[in-house]
Design a protein around this motif. Structure first.
Motif, PDB file in Angstrom:
ATOM      1  N   UNK A   1      -1.418  32.642 -14.921  1.00 18.92           N
ATOM      2  CA  UNK A   1      -1.795  33.824 -16.465  1.00 18.92           C
ATOM      3  C   UNK A   1      -1.329  33.852 -17.326  1.00 18.92           C
TER       4      UNK A   1
ATOM      5  N   UNK B   1      -1.183  34.912 -21.907  1.00 19.48           N
ATOM      6  CA  UNK B   1      -2.375  35.410 -23.325  1.00 19.48           C
ATOM      7  C   UNK B   1      -2.804  33.606 -23.673  1.00 19.48           C
TER       8      UNK B   1
ATOM      9  N   UNK C   1     -10.522  39.881 -32.201  1.00 20.64           N
ATOM     10  CA  UNK C   1      -9.386  40.138 -32.910  1.00 20.64           C
ATOM     11  C   UNK C   1      -7.935  40.346 -31.857  1.00 20.64           C
ATOM     12  N   UNK C   2      -8.091  40.386 -30.880  1.00 20.35           N
ATOM     13  CA  UNK C   2      -6.357  41.024 -30.217  1.00 20.35           C
ATOM     14  C   UNK C   2      -7.016  40.084 -28.431  1.00 20.35           C
ATOM     15  N   UNK C   3      -5.446  39.384 -28.667  1.00 18.81           N
ATOM     16  CA  UNK C   3      -5.553  38.834 -27.143  1.00 18.81           C
ATOM     17  C   UNK C   3      -5.821  38.872 -25.991  1.00 18.81           C
TER      18      UNK C   3
ATOM     19  N   UNK D   1      -4.652  39.242 -21.442  1.00 16.16           N
ATOM     20  CA  UNK D   1      -4.428  38.436 -20.453  1.00 16.16           C
ATOM     21  C   UNK D   1      -4.966  37.878 -19.470  1.00 16.16           C
TER      22      UNK D   1
ATOM     23  N   UNK E   1      -1.557  29.960 -28.582  1.00 19.83           N
ATOM     24  CA  UNK E   1      -1.980  31.274 -28.740  1.00 19.83           C
ATOM     25  C   UNK E   1      -0.052  31.460 -29.489  1.00 19.83           C
ATOM     26  N   UNK E   2       0.734  30.932 -27.929  1.00 16.79           N
ATOM     27  CA  UNK E   2       1.765  30.783 -28.520  1.00 16.79           C
ATOM     28  C   UNK E   2       2.760  29.628 -28.778  1.00 16.79           C
ATOM     29  N   UNK E   3       2.078  29.107 -29.028  1.00 12.20           N
ATOM     30  CA  UNK E   3       3.430  27.823 -29.427  1.00 12.20           C
ATOM     31  C   UNK E   3       4.014  28.409 -31.023  1.00 12.20           C
ATOM     32  N   UNK E   4       3.420  28.942 -32.111  1.00 14.22           N
ATOM     33  CA  UNK E   4       4.489  28.876 -32.707  1.00 14.22           C
ATOM     34  C   UNK E   4       4.796  30.148 -32.680  1.00 14.22           C
TER      35      UNK E   4
ATOM     36  N   UNK F   1       2.947  28.218 -22.209  1.00 14.40           N
ATOM     37  CA  UNK F   1       1.876  27.434 -21.335  1.00 14.40           C
ATOM     38  C   UNK F   1       2.446  25.446 -20.460  1.00 14.40           C
TER      39      UNK F   1
END
Lengths: 432, 432
Positions: free
Chosen positions: B183, B185, B192-194, B196, B248-251, B258
């Motif tokens: 699980x 984000x 508009x929003x992520x 979970x 979504x997270x990698x930058x 991930x």
């Protein structure tokens, strides 16, 4: 007992018969951090810092001052087994050590087991399985983001995701171990090709380190309400950074050789229990910022999740050392400049089932204030090298020079309690 | 002796008295990989795979078939001490084991020390201190880069820097351990929003793993001409990836949650010595590509640095298992699709003084071919989910589904030598 509640070990009236503990900026009897030390000519063992002395816990077991399974756990040469214990066990040990060092009746038995800290060699406190570095200092993220991405300093995920990445565990060293200036690839401005050679933009980063306690099993998340049970303690962390390597290498997979040549930590684990009096409400998010997603949200964490720590960076250049001048302070700021709490980064880290282990280390990321006096890296203080600043002795700095010693310090303060410190995190830079 | 030279242990005429070794696709007597196995109801110990059997090296020490310090090293429950030895020591052990298993005169003493592989439980072969993942599959970098950055698939540093990042060591598991769907984000397109929740874009990645041997001291680089001395062996690595979390997270700091929920490796370390016959010239770089910087350039490495391995990915869905159908092959391609050699990534990793340790693991990154039949991830096969593909039984896949088992295999071939394999790397996906 909740993590922010205090007990008799925090009583400001409590004193130690070990005189140097009284008024000691870092290690009064209210602190009692754990570390691994080697008395001169002897092997490493567990100790507790008290004033200018270290209590030898292994010797305490031999002298039967600690009983039960403390005999085994406190005879280890790393703190991993101690860190694996639930917080109530750590708290019990803390109470026992506090009594040993405060009760005059114990003095005769315990005083021979104290060693001079100045004569001891500190080691890493634990075998660090994995090291993760976060990016919770929002002002740092803004300041650095502006240099790397002028049009896009704070990426859209920042206020939803406690951004973190894995660092290198093998090259973490304790305070006092010199840092060799790294070589690597950098691409000079307007050059067609990169070149390989010593970094010309070496920097420090002021961070807090978080020591993981019990940990979680692979595949099982850590709810935000239980995250504190997995935080065993704190240290200081200097995340040395070669900014020239970083700019060239970091896309698309993040920092690598720019960081992993060495990281320096303060050698004492200041326990979560010692920090109990030094919690503050997490500062309200600026208007317009999103609320954390539910898995990161806890009322107790919002009420108590910030740390009442004042952080400082000092620099002593080679010339200062040669001329007997004290280090100069480069910056100071509060740890409340963290956009995410320690519990939030722990919960986020395990939210996908990633298993944390006792002795894992988390870095917060650089903690900078919004204004210059609290900038936690030279990159920020000197605007990416474009605005070198002057030291009190007339020297200037844009980045860290060979022979510079960078010293991090942190002090926890709260009304009605005795202040404690994290101890020093220092290292001198050697030429490439 | 150079790393690409063969000796009598590679002689294709050499056979084992252990009959299942003859014609065994993975473990003929020319392979002899090391691993940690536990016979049913017994503790883990070092073994060597031979056909369908495992030679118990600890038992060999007890039976005095291995002498000197092998007695201690081969009685360990991990391979870290063995990996720390220089290659000539590993080679000596290989020759001894090869003689034990081929010479009929040894059969009576050795045969009782063989165990059925099918009855043993494999463990991780070593305590993995640090795990680093590279990105040397240039076609994968192109394919994925195109999806994440359509206008800019391959960043300007790619052909100069062997791009790598630190992964999570704690969540690496051996073949056979199921993977729980993570699980995390993700930000749905146009949301508009992520949100979970469980990943809806779970993927595998086909990679080679490289086991580090002796390692280097902090602050000391590894010259390209000596890199091979630090490569102890190889395995297969499935770098499970939640593509929705990753996007979504990698930058700006790279992949984190991930990837770190679990990585799966094949349990046998196929040694650098076993791979000696299976080296090829590194393919010439396309016209217009820069030459590697001098610290990454060695004539021997250009002549022998590529691996003659054929890689394969298989999938067995839950329905296939229930209906008794064999796994279907999703892709196959050669390991020569690595833009950087193994020696180059080792040298690059240590070029800033970062210390590698025995038992560290490096991943190559996903090795894809230029064309679809050799794509090493589902992200590439199904064009980021936009182009689901059909399996032979009529099922379709865009990403990995619950109940799917992904199986990686690799075979080394060279004219005049007996082929060897890396063994299987397999894991089934459990629901979140």
């Amino acid at each position: 007992m909740s993590w922010w509640r205090t007990d008799e070990t925090h009583d400001p009236a409590r004193t130690s018969w070990a005189e140097s503990a009284q008024g000691h900026g870092d290690f009064p009897i209210q602190n009692l951090p754990f570390g691994i030390f080697a008395p001169r000519g002897e092997g490493p063992r567990i100790g507790v810092a008290i004033g200018d002395m270290i209590l030898d816990l292994r010797a305490c077991t031999t002298a039967n001052l600690l009983s039960g399974d403390w005999q085994e756990i406190c005879s280890e040469a790393t703190l991993n087994r101690l860190l694996a214990l639930p917080s109530e066990r750590r708290r019990a040990l803390r109470r026992r050590v506090s009594d040993l060092l405060s009760d005059e009746a114990n003095r005769a038995a315990v005083e021979p087991l104290l060693r001079q800290a100045a004569d001891a060699v500190m080691h890493l406190p634990a075998r660090i399985g994995d090291y993760t570095d976060f990016y919770v200092g929002i002002h740092h993220a803004n300041n650095v983001g502006r240099q790397f991405r002028p049009d896009n300093p704070l990426l859209p995920n920042y206020k939803y995701v406690p951004i973190g990445y894995h660092g290198r565990a093998s090259s973490i060293r304790q305070s006092g171990v010199p840092v060799r200036r790294p070589s690597g690839q950098r691409k000079p401005h307007d050059a067609e090709h990169p070149i390989f050679g010593p970094s010309v933009r070496l920097d420090y980063e002021l961070e807090l380190g978080v020591w993981i306690g019990p940990g979680n099993r692979l595949g099982e998340a850590i709810p935000i309400g239980e995250a504190n049970e997995h935080v065993a303690g704190f240290c200081l962390l200097n995340d040395w950074s070669a900014r020239d390597f970083q700019a060239w290498e970091y896309q698309p997979l993040g920092p690598f050789l720019a960081k992993n040549f060495q990281s320096t930590i303060s050698p004492w684990i200041v326990t979560a229990e010692a920090m109990a009096p030094f919690h503050l409400p997490q500062p309200a998010r600026p208007a317009g910022d999103p609320q954390p997603l539910p898995y990161l949200l806890s009322e107790a964490d919002l009420q108590h999740g910030a740390l009442a720590l004042t952080l400082e960076v000092f620099l002593q250049t080679q010339r200062m050392r040669e001329e007997g001048e004290a280090p100069v302070r480069l910056s100071t700021g509060p740890a409340t400049n963290m956009y995410w709490t320690v519990n939030q980064i722990v919960t986020h880290h395990a939210s996908n089932g990633c298993n944390l282990n006792p002795g894992d280390l988390l870095g917060t990321g650089t903690i900078s204030a919004a204004t210059r006096e609290g900038f936690g890296s030279m990159l920020e203080l000197a605007s990416g090298g474009q605005d070198p600043f002057q030291l009190s002795n007339g020297e200037t700095r844009a980045f860290v020079e060979d022979g510079d010693e960078v010293i991090l310090r942190a002090t926890a303060d709260a009304p009605g309690f005795v202040s404690i410190g994290l101890g020093e995190c220092r290292a001198v830079v050697l030429p490439a």
